[in-house]
Design an enzyme around this catalytic site. Structure first.
Site, PDB file in Angstrom:
ATOM      1  N   ARG A  58     -17.260  22.107  55.659  1.00  0.00           N
ATOM      2  CA  ARG A  58     -17.154  21.568  57.018  1.00  0.00           C
ATOM      3  C   ARG A  58     -18.400  21.791  57.863  1.00  0.00           C
ATOM      4  O   ARG A  58     -18.724  20.979  58.712  1.00  0.00           O
ATOM      5  CB  ARG A  58     -15.956  22.201  57.740  1.00  0.00           C
ATOM      6  CG  ARG A  58     -14.630  22.005  57.033  1.00  0.00           C
ATOM      7  CD  ARG A  58     -13.536  22.795  57.710  1.00  0.00           C
ATOM      8  NE  ARG A  58     -13.876  24.217  57.841  1.00  0.00           N
ATOM      9  CZ  ARG A  58     -13.771  25.098  56.856  1.00  0.00           C
ATOM     10  NH1 ARG A  58     -13.357  24.725  55.658  1.00  0.00           N
ATOM     11  NH2 ARG A  58     -14.102  26.374  57.047  1.00  0.00           N
TER      12      ARG A  58
ATOM     13  N   GLU B 182     -25.738  29.465  33.751  1.00  0.00           N
ATOM     14  CA  GLU B 182     -25.247  30.528  32.879  1.00  0.00           C
ATOM     15  C   GLU B 182     -23.885  31.057  33.325  1.00  0.00           C
ATOM     16  O   GLU B 182     -23.022  31.362  32.503  1.00  0.00           O
ATOM     17  CB  GLU B 182     -26.259  31.678  32.852  1.00  0.00           C
ATOM     18  CG  GLU B 182     -25.887  32.826  31.919  1.00  0.00           C
ATOM     19  CD  GLU B 182     -25.913  32.417  30.456  1.00  0.00           C
ATOM     20  OE1 GLU B 182     -24.832  32.388  29.833  1.00  0.00           O
ATOM     21  OE2 GLU B 182     -27.004  32.128  29.939  1.00  0.00           O
TER      22      GLU B 182
ATOM     23  N   ALA C 268     -19.140  34.484  33.249  1.00  0.00           N
ATOM     24  CA  ALA C 268     -19.637  35.161  34.459  1.00  0.00           C
ATOM     25  C   ALA C 268     -21.076  35.611  34.247  1.00  0.00           C
ATOM     26  O   ALA C 268     -21.966  34.783  34.090  1.00  0.00           O
ATOM     27  CB  ALA C 268     -18.706  36.315  34.835  1.00  0.00           C
TER      28      ALA C 268
ATOM     29  N   GLY D  53      -7.768  40.309  42.993  1.00  0.00           N
ATOM     30  CA  GLY D  53      -8.828  39.311  43.080  1.00  0.00           C
ATOM     31  C   GLY D  53      -9.264  38.741  41.747  1.00  0.00           C
ATOM     32  O   GLY D  53     -10.290  38.062  41.661  1.00  0.00           O
TER      33      GLY D  53
ATOM     34  N   GLU E 199      -7.543  32.986  40.669  1.00  0.00           N
ATOM     35  CA  GLU E 199      -7.857  32.083  41.770  1.00  0.00           C
ATOM     36  C   GLU E 199      -6.789  32.264  42.854  1.00  0.00           C
ATOM     37  O   GLU E 199      -5.711  32.823  42.581  1.00  0.00           O
ATOM     38  CB  GLU E 199      -7.864  30.637  41.276  1.00  0.00           C
ATOM     39  CG  GLU E 199      -8.957  30.330  40.270  1.00  0.00           C
ATOM     40  CD  GLU E 199     -10.341  30.452  40.855  1.00  0.00           C
ATOM     41  OE1 GLU E 199     -10.521  30.147  42.047  1.00  0.00           O
ATOM     42  OE2 GLU E 199     -11.258  30.872  40.119  1.00  0.00           O
TER      43      GLU E 199
ATOM     44  N   ASP F 217      -9.315  25.865  33.333  1.00  0.00           N
ATOM     45  CA  ASP F 217     -10.579  26.577  33.503  1.00  0.00           C
ATOM     46  C   ASP F 217     -11.165  26.967  32.147  1.00  0.00           C
ATOM     47  O   ASP F 217     -12.372  26.839  31.912  1.00  0.00           O
ATOM     48  CB  ASP F 217     -10.357  27.818  34.368  1.00  0.00           C
ATOM     49  CG  ASP F 217     -11.647  28.582  34.635  1.00  0.00           C
ATOM     50  OD1 ASP F 217     -12.517  28.030  35.324  1.00  0.00           O
ATOM     51  OD2 ASP F 217     -11.777  29.716  34.144  1.00  0.00           O
TER      52      ASP F 217
ATOM     53  N   LYS G 184     -14.798  25.569  30.193  1.00  0.00           N
ATOM     54  CA  LYS G 184     -15.816  26.415  29.578  1.00  0.00           C
ATOM     55  C   LYS G 184     -16.069  26.017  28.127  1.00  0.00           C
ATOM     56  O   LYS G 184     -17.223  26.022  27.666  1.00  0.00           O
ATOM     57  CB  LYS G 184     -15.383  27.882  29.670  1.00  0.00           C
ATOM     58  CG  LYS G 184     -15.283  28.410  31.096  1.00  0.00           C
ATOM     59  CD  LYS G 184     -14.717  29.813  31.123  1.00  0.00           C
ATOM     60  CE  LYS G 184     -14.522  30.304  32.547  1.00  0.00           C
ATOM     61  NZ  LYS G 184     -13.918  31.652  32.607  1.00  0.00           N
TER      62      LYS G 184
ATOM     63  N   GLY H 182     -14.323  38.680  38.276  1.00  0.00           N
ATOM     64  CA  GLY H 182     -14.772  39.381  39.472  1.00  0.00           C
ATOM     65  C   GLY H 182     -16.016  38.755  40.057  1.00  0.00           C
ATOM     66  O   GLY H 182     -16.899  38.294  39.326  1.00  0.00           O
TER      67      GLY H 182
END
Length: 376
Positions: A67, A165, A170, A223, A226, A237, A241, A356
């Site tokens: 936004r 990467e 991650a 955490g 999602e 997801d 990958k 994470g």
């Protein structure tokens, strides 16, 4: 029109001035905020020439969400940029945002996309063709429509560099490892492994002592998932990958070619988030039955992604054979096995934490530095 930018690039290349990199960050969510904090902490090291002796002047000159945007003629403070965007940002104008990042008086420009937006990924080829480097953990470019991915690849060969990467594993060097294998003449036969730190954590913990739904809620609180856990439980997801790795190896795989097992029962898939969370215990009975069936055969459950040498791809909940590497990973570990011409029987394994914002942001940061080191 590029004379001023070219002059500055020449000065920096001859070490007459710092390598100045104009950066715009899109998507200051969990990963984006963490990256900004890492950049703030690293700034003194850059100024001291700690990057292989290179004096890097890395300026975050723009930040945006879906936004708003915030532009600065010189540089924003990475430590406060996300809060400043919220407090004094102006309406988003993506074209002006990009033009500001690619300033005429600065030699190098980069956009870091932490948004997870398919609409933003649709601009990558255009930005790369204009000489803007793109770094992202956003999986939509690498796993989206094949023609778009091919356009991004073509643009990156003659324009800016494209680094991604952190889209797989991650902060782990998964794509880099596969690229090194392919570039040195190896041939990929099969890929298999745990591609989701979230699902790895869930099935490492799921032993019947607590309902599966309770573990999902605990992972969400930590955490690891999602905001909507169905984004993890759907398997989409993981499939993205797998497509990214397949394309890195030269296979023209699309999401539609991947057989995906969705762990969310059909009646819960279309509900809004609050309604889903109110009925999340409906996950328990079918998964408890799967657990008991696995135990009856002396096995454990793992959610694995697989690409075989014939090009068949699937992501599903399975009972791996005894001795399989996925049975020995730590809680949130990603574990990717490459079977290749050089590693046919004993696969090459990349393993480590895969969930994470800290490790994902570190993977993005690593790509930023990898580009910076090529600028000389």
């Amino acid at each position: 029109g590029d004379a001023q930018r070219g002059l500055r690039a020449a000065h920096a290349a001859f070490w007459l001035s710092p390598q100045t990199l104009s950066v715009g960050l899109i998507g200051p969510g969990n990963v984006g905020r963490t990256l900004l904090q890492q950049l703030a902490e690293a700034a003194p090291r850059f100024a001291a020439g700690a990057l292989h002796g290179q004096n890097l002047d890395l300026r975050v000159r723009a930040i945006a969400n879906s936004r708003q945007m915030l532009l600065d003629p010189r540089t924003l403070d990475p430590a406060s940029a996300a809060d400043d965007l919220r407090d004094v940002g102006e309406p988003l104008d993506l074209q002006r945002f990009v033009a500001h990042v690619r300033a005429e008086h600065l030699p190098h420009a980069m956009i870091v996309d932490c948004s997870g937006s398919d609409a933003v990924a649709a601009h990558y080829a255009e930005w790369l063709a204009a000489g803007i480097h793109v770094v992202t953990p956003n999986k939509h470019a690498g796993s989206g429509p094949l023609p778009r991915f091919q356009a991004i690849r073509r643009a990156s060969r003659g324009g800016g560099q494209f680094r991604y990467e952190a889209t797989v594993g991650a902060g782990l060097p998964v794509i880099r490892t596969l690229r090194d294998l392919i570039d040195t003449g190896d041939v990929l036969h099969e890929v298999e492994g745990l591609f989701s730190g979230t699902l790895a954590w869930l099935f490492n913990r799921f032993d019947g002592s607590a309902p599966f739904s309770e573990l999902v809620l605990e992972a969400r609180k930590l955490g690891y998932t999602e905001p909507d856990p169905r984004d993890d439980l759907s398997g989409m997801d993981v499939a993205r990958k797998l497509v990214i790795l397949a394309r890195e190896a030269g296979r023209e795989l699309s999401l539609e070619d991947v057989a995906i097992e969705n762990l969310v029962p059909e009646p819960l898939r279309a509900l809004d988030l609050d309604a889903f969370l109110a009925r999340i215990d409906e996950l328990d009975a079918p998964l408890q039955a799967r657990l008991e069936a696995a135990r009856a055969d002396g096995g454990k459950l793992r959610y694995l992604a697989r690409l075989d040498r014939d090009g068949r791809a699937d992501v599903s909940l399975v009972v791996p054979p005894a001795g399989h590497a996925s049975l020995y990973g730590r809680l949130t570990d990603n574990l990717i096995q490459f079977r290749t011409l050089r590693y046919p029987d004993n696969p090459l394994v990349v393993q480590g934490p895969g969930a994470g914002p800290e490790v994902t942001a570190a993977g993005v940061f690593g790509d930023i530095l990898a580009i910076a080191q090529t600028l000389n």
